[in-house]
Design a protein around this motif. Sequence first.
Motif, short mmCIF file in Angstrom:
data_model
loop_
_atom_site.label_atom_id
_atom_site.label_comp_id
_atom_site.label_asym_id
_atom_site.label_seq_id
_atom_site.Cartn_x
_atom_site.Cartn_y
_atom_site.Cartn_z
N GLU A 1 -8.76 9.48 1.42
CA GLU A 1 -7.85 8.83 0.92
C GLU A 1 -6.19 10.41 1.54
N VAL B 1 -2.42 7.27 3.75
CA VAL B 1 -3.98 6.70 4.32
C VAL B 1 -5.01 6.32 3.54
N ASP C 1 -8.89 3.64 7.68
CA ASP C 1 -7.89 3.70 8.40
C ASP C 1 -7.48 4.64 9.78
N HIS D 1 -0.72 3.36 13.59
CA HIS D 1 -1.40 2.75 11.99
C HIS D 1 -2.48 2.28 12.53
N ASN D 2 -3.87 1.55 12.22
CA ASN D 2 -4.28 0.67 12.03
C ASN D 2 -4.32 -0.33 12.70
#
Length: 161
Positions: free
Chosen positions: A64, A103, A107, A123-124
Amino acid sequence: MLVGLGGLLGAAAQAHEDWPLRSEGRFRYFGLHVYDARLLAPQPLNAERWAEQAFALELVYARELKGQRIAERSLDEMRRQGELAPEQAERWLAALKTAFPDVREGDRLRGVHEPQQGARFWHNGQPRPGQLDREAAARFFGIWLHPATSEPGLRKRLLGL
């Protein structure tokens, strides 16, 4: 410089999903796995002329991280390639903060380099606001691909050197 989301809808930005994986490498910080980098491109990158080629760099995060911290660290790394005027640094940091969300493990952040236009981010699999102009994009991807990178081993893996 921030460019509008619809401003970079060139062929490279649309086709990046079909590009083959060219190389990959792992980034560790003080031994901790931070992310895996994956380079995708329609053709192999030339180590001396990568900034003139279309490609995508995808980071798959192992932990993270806050988007603001990713943006700030990115700007620090961009400065390794040469001086930045304070106003320019502020504009680029604002664009990076807009582009990068927080994130979590697993991710994916993908940046697509379109050399004549700049960079777009996902993002994703979802497009992000906060695009970079040509100069900022070259500096951003130079974090991994420029000879002044702080991670020469990862550069070698990504460029197949």
